[in-house]
Design a protein around this motif. Structure first.
Motif, PDB file in Angstrom:
ATOM      1  N   ILE A  17      43.409  -4.316  59.724  1.00  0.00           N
ATOM      2  CA  ILE A  17      43.092  -6.001  59.462  1.00  0.00           C
ATOM      3  C   ILE A  17      44.543  -6.755  59.394  1.00  0.00           C
ATOM      4  CG2 ILE A  17      42.241  -7.399  57.759  1.00  0.00           C
ATOM      5  CD1 ILE A  17      40.288  -5.019  56.803  1.00  0.00           C
ATOM      6  N   GLN A  18      45.489  -6.227  58.522  1.00  0.00           N
ATOM      7  CA  GLN A  18      46.534  -6.782  58.358  1.00  0.00           C
ATOM      8  C   GLN A  18      47.807  -5.929  58.561  1.00  0.00           C
ATOM      9  OE1 GLN A  18      47.223  -9.894  58.014  1.00  0.00           O
ATOM     10  NE2 GLN A  18      45.489 -10.730  57.160  1.00  0.00           N
ATOM     11  N   PRO A  19      48.221  -5.370  59.838  1.00  0.00           N
ATOM     12  CA  PRO A  19      48.883  -4.378  60.229  1.00  0.00           C
ATOM     13  C   PRO A  19      50.458  -4.769  59.827  1.00  0.00           C
ATOM     14  CG  PRO A  19      48.296  -5.407  62.212  1.00  0.00           C
ATOM     15  CD  PRO A  19      47.322  -5.840  61.049  1.00  0.00           C
ATOM     16  N   GLN A  20      50.696  -6.145  59.767  1.00  0.00           N
ATOM     17  CA  GLN A  20      52.101  -6.461  59.386  1.00  0.00           C
ATOM     18  C   GLN A  20      52.425  -6.281  58.015  1.00  0.00           C
ATOM     19  OE1 GLN A  20      54.596  -7.307  61.543  1.00  0.00           O
ATOM     20  NE2 GLN A  20      56.001  -7.451  60.016  1.00  0.00           N
ATOM     21  N   LEU A  21      51.338  -6.617  57.061  1.00  0.00           N
ATOM     22  CA  LEU A  21      51.324  -6.500  55.800  1.00  0.00           C
ATOM     23  C   LEU A  21      51.671  -5.349  55.252  1.00  0.00           C
ATOM     24  CD1 LEU A  21      49.188  -9.561  54.458  1.00  0.00           C
ATOM     25  CD2 LEU A  21      51.656  -9.498  54.745  1.00  0.00           C
ATOM     26  N   VAL A  22      50.639  -4.553  55.731  1.00  0.00           N
ATOM     27  CA  VAL A  22      50.705  -2.911  55.564  1.00  0.00           C
ATOM     28  C   VAL A  22      52.189  -2.422  55.757  1.00  0.00           C
ATOM     29  CG1 VAL A  22      49.913  -0.743  56.283  1.00  0.00           C
ATOM     30  CG2 VAL A  22      48.213  -2.585  55.959  1.00  0.00           C
ATOM     31  N   GLN A  23      52.663  -3.013  56.930  1.00  0.00           N
ATOM     32  CA  GLN A  23      54.286  -2.179  57.017  1.00  0.00           C
ATOM     33  C   GLN A  23      55.183  -2.746  56.160  1.00  0.00           C
ATOM     34  OE1 GLN A  23      55.372  -3.383  61.150  1.00  0.00           O
ATOM     35  NE2 GLN A  23      57.177  -2.363  60.882  1.00  0.00           N
ATOM     36  N   GLU A  24      54.934  -4.090  55.788  1.00  0.00           N
ATOM     37  CA  GLU A  24      55.823  -4.645  54.705  1.00  0.00           C
ATOM     38  C   GLU A  24      55.579  -3.826  53.412  1.00  0.00           C
ATOM     39  OE1 GLU A  24      55.567  -8.973  54.787  1.00  0.00           O
ATOM     40  OE2 GLU A  24      55.884  -8.939  56.923  1.00  0.00           O
ATOM     41  N   PHE A  25      54.463  -3.886  52.781  1.00  0.00           N
ATOM     42  CA  PHE A  25      54.162  -3.103  51.656  1.00  0.00           C
ATOM     43  C   PHE A  25      54.730  -1.484  51.717  1.00  0.00           C
ATOM     44  CE2 PHE A  25      52.255  -6.928  50.247  1.00  0.00           C
ATOM     45  CZ  PHE A  25      52.534  -6.969  49.182  1.00  0.00           C
ATOM     46  N   SER A  26      54.562  -0.780  52.894  1.00  0.00           N
ATOM     47  CA  SER A  26      54.854   0.353  53.104  1.00  0.00           C
ATOM     48  C   SER A  26      56.348   0.414  52.545  1.00  0.00           C
ATOM     49  CB  SER A  26      54.748   0.920  54.330  1.00  0.00           C
ATOM     50  OG  SER A  26      53.333   1.034  54.647  1.00  0.00           O
ATOM     51  N   LYS A  27      57.438  -0.512  53.116  1.00  0.00           N
ATOM     52  CA  LYS A  27      58.783  -0.499  52.840  1.00  0.00           C
ATOM     53  C   LYS A  27      58.901  -0.651  51.402  1.00  0.00           C
ATOM     54  CE  LYS A  27      59.953  -2.124  57.439  1.00  0.00           C
ATOM     55  NZ  LYS A  27      60.652  -3.321  58.103  1.00  0.00           N
ATOM     56  N   ILE A  28      58.037  -1.522  50.895  1.00  0.00           N
ATOM     57  CA  ILE A  28      58.314  -1.956  49.176  1.00  0.00           C
ATOM     58  C   ILE A  28      57.943  -0.626  48.604  1.00  0.00           C
ATOM     59  CG2 ILE A  28      57.445  -3.071  47.462  1.00  0.00           C
ATOM     60  CD1 ILE A  28      56.782  -5.563  49.350  1.00  0.00           C
ATOM     61  N   LEU A  29      56.932   0.175  48.947  1.00  0.00           N
ATOM     62  CA  LEU A  29      56.464   1.056  48.116  1.00  0.00           C
ATOM     63  C   LEU A  29      57.659   2.188  48.254  1.00  0.00           C
ATOM     64  CD1 LEU A  29      52.740   1.420  49.212  1.00  0.00           C
ATOM     65  CD2 LEU A  29      53.609   0.975  46.693  1.00  0.00           C
ATOM     66  N   SER A  30      58.075   2.341  49.804  1.00  0.00           N
ATOM     67  CA  SER A  30      59.254   3.567  49.651  1.00  0.00           C
ATOM     68  C   SER A  30      60.550   3.126  48.958  1.00  0.00           C
ATOM     69  CB  SER A  30      59.535   3.461  51.146  1.00  0.00           C
ATOM     70  OG  SER A  30      58.515   3.919  51.934  1.00  0.00           O
ATOM     71  N   SER A  31      61.018   1.905  48.705  1.00  0.00           N
ATOM     72  CA  SER A  31      61.909   1.450  48.034  1.00  0.00           C
ATOM     73  C   SER A  31      61.690   1.371  46.434  1.00  0.00           C
ATOM     74  CB  SER A  31      62.528   0.107  48.708  1.00  0.00           C
ATOM     75  OG  SER A  31      61.571  -0.610  48.293  1.00  0.00           O
ATOM     76  N   LYS A  32      60.399   1.581  45.986  1.00  0.00           N
ATOM     77  CA  LYS A  32      59.851   1.405  44.629  1.00  0.00           C
ATOM     78  C   LYS A  32      60.068  -0.055  43.907  1.00  0.00           C
ATOM     79  CE  LYS A  32      60.348   6.432  43.889  1.00  0.00           C
ATOM     80  NZ  LYS A  32      60.978   7.728  42.991  1.00  0.00           N
ATOM     81  N   LYS A  33      59.839  -0.830  44.816  1.00  0.00           N
ATOM     82  CA  LYS A  33      60.095  -2.309  44.481  1.00  0.00           C
ATOM     83  C   LYS A  33      58.948  -3.062  44.223  1.00  0.00           C
ATOM     84  CE  LYS A  33      64.973  -2.438  45.874  1.00  0.00           C
ATOM     85  NZ  LYS A  33      65.943  -3.071  46.859  1.00  0.00           N
ATOM     86  N   LEU A  34      57.692  -2.421  43.977  1.00  0.00           N
ATOM     87  CA  LEU A  34      56.547  -3.192  43.925  1.00  0.00           C
ATOM     88  C   LEU A  34      56.680  -4.057  42.463  1.00  0.00           C
ATOM     89  CD1 LEU A  34      53.878  -3.301  45.273  1.00  0.00           C
ATOM     90  CD2 LEU A  34      52.911  -1.748  43.537  1.00  0.00           C
ATOM     91  N   SER A  35      56.475  -5.388  42.869  1.00  0.00           N
ATOM     92  CA  SER A  35      56.451  -6.141  41.731  1.00  0.00           C
ATOM     93  C   SER A  35      55.230  -6.174  40.683  1.00  0.00           C
ATOM     94  CB  SER A  35      56.360  -7.705  42.061  1.00  0.00           C
ATOM     95  OG  SER A  35      57.691  -7.810  43.179  1.00  0.00           O
ATOM     96  N   HIS A  36      55.194  -6.653  39.524  1.00  0.00           N
ATOM     97  CA  HIS A  36      54.247  -6.438  38.535  1.00  0.00           C
ATOM     98  C   HIS A  36      52.982  -7.570  38.857  1.00  0.00           C
ATOM     99  CE1 HIS A  36      56.204  -9.681  36.492  1.00  0.00           C
ATOM    100  NE2 HIS A  36      54.900  -9.810  36.054  1.00  0.00           N
TER     101      HIS A  36
END
Length: 290
Positions: free
Chosen positions: A6-25
């Motif tokens: 559904i949203q491949p670009q957003l999944v890719q972006e959030f995969s990077k955020i999760l990898s860097s442990k920078k998920l906002s609250h």
């Protein structure tokens, strides 16, 4: 349907955020095309029991979250027409308590634009002073309806409508291409589009809309007489909104700028409690002057 489709670009972006442990609250997901699915996917990533960055989708936590049944995942949606202050205030207890399954807690607030102003203000403190390992996902189709104080304290993520994918899924479900194209414009939800297409009133109403537009091109007097056929099918508020949206799309296809403008004006009149029939009359009568 998987969020990666559904949203491949957003999944890719959030995969990077999760990898860097920078998920906002706190996030505001703006645009209904896949926002709930991504919030669930991120919740699975937060609680997944399998070592790794991305959710495995198979462990107990991932499976329960997919069903909305995980103890530390809290789903909030409108109670009737709005999200009430009491619903949000109940979250303060959630934030102050330890999680049942882990130290982490996730809140997903659907249709966040329907929060009562007092409810939105009650949520502000939790966003401004977040508890450790707590995450809030606010979902809306229109960020302009969210209080500015909420907007300024969340990371806003826009969800573009993936029209080719949307249309292909509808056609795979047996919906005609002409209907699929219009449904893509009427809603951001594939499930809602499929359900609408399967109702008899929508198929009947769509055929009447085609006929109405045809009459407006050939003979506005006949179009005026045909209005009763439209009001017979589009007989409640929800359906009447669909009619206005359909007319705008059909006029857009015909490149009738004047009629698009008049339909927008008629919609505004209707939203301000002008009679539905009078609003349709306005479109037809004005079209005679085009």
């Amino acid at each position: 349907m998987e969020i990666a489709e559904i949203q491949p670009q957003l999944v890719q972006e959030f995969s990077k955020i999760l990898s860097s442990k920078k998920l906002s609250h706190a996030y505001l997901f703006s645009g209904g095309f896949g926002n709930f699915e991504l919030a669930i996917w991120l919740s699975q990533a937060i609680f997944c029991e399998t070592p790794g960055v991305l959710p495995c989708l198979k462990c107990r936590a991932c499976r329960l979250i997919a069903k909305g049944e995980y103890a530390d995942l809290h789903l909030i949606s409108p109670d009737g027409m709005m999200i009430k202050t009491a619903q949000i205030k109940a979250l303060t207890e959630v934030f102050s308590e330890s999680g049942y399954e882990s130290n982490r807690k996730v809140i997903i607030i659907q249709e966040a634009d329907k929060m009562h102003p007092n409810a939105a203000n009650a949520l502000l403190k939790s966003i401004e002073e977040p508890e450790r390992d707590s995450y809030i996902f606010l979902l809306t189709q229109n960020e302009n309806l969210i209080l500015p104080t909420i907007l300024s304290r969340t990371q806003v993520i826009k969800f573009p409508k993936q029209t080719p994918y949307f249309k292909s899924v509808l056609e795979q479900n047996g919906i005609l291409p002409t209907q699929a194209e219009l449904l893509c414009q009427l809603t951001d939800s594939i499930d809602d589009a499929i359900k609408m297409a399967q109702t008899s009133w929508f198929s009947e109403g769509l055929n009447k809309c085609f006929q109405f537009v045809k009459l407006m091109k050939s003979d506005p007097d006949d179009a005026f007489l045909y209005l009763s056929a439209l009001t017979e099918t589009f007989d409640d508020k929800a359906r009447q909104q669909v009619l206005f949206d359909l007319l705008i799309q059909l006029f857009y296809q015909e490149k009738w700028t004047k009629k698009i403008e008049k339909t927008f004006e008629a919609t505004t009149m209707w939203q301000h409690n002008v009679r539905f029939e009078s609003c349709l009359n306005y479109i037809v009568l004005e079209s005679e002057k085009d």
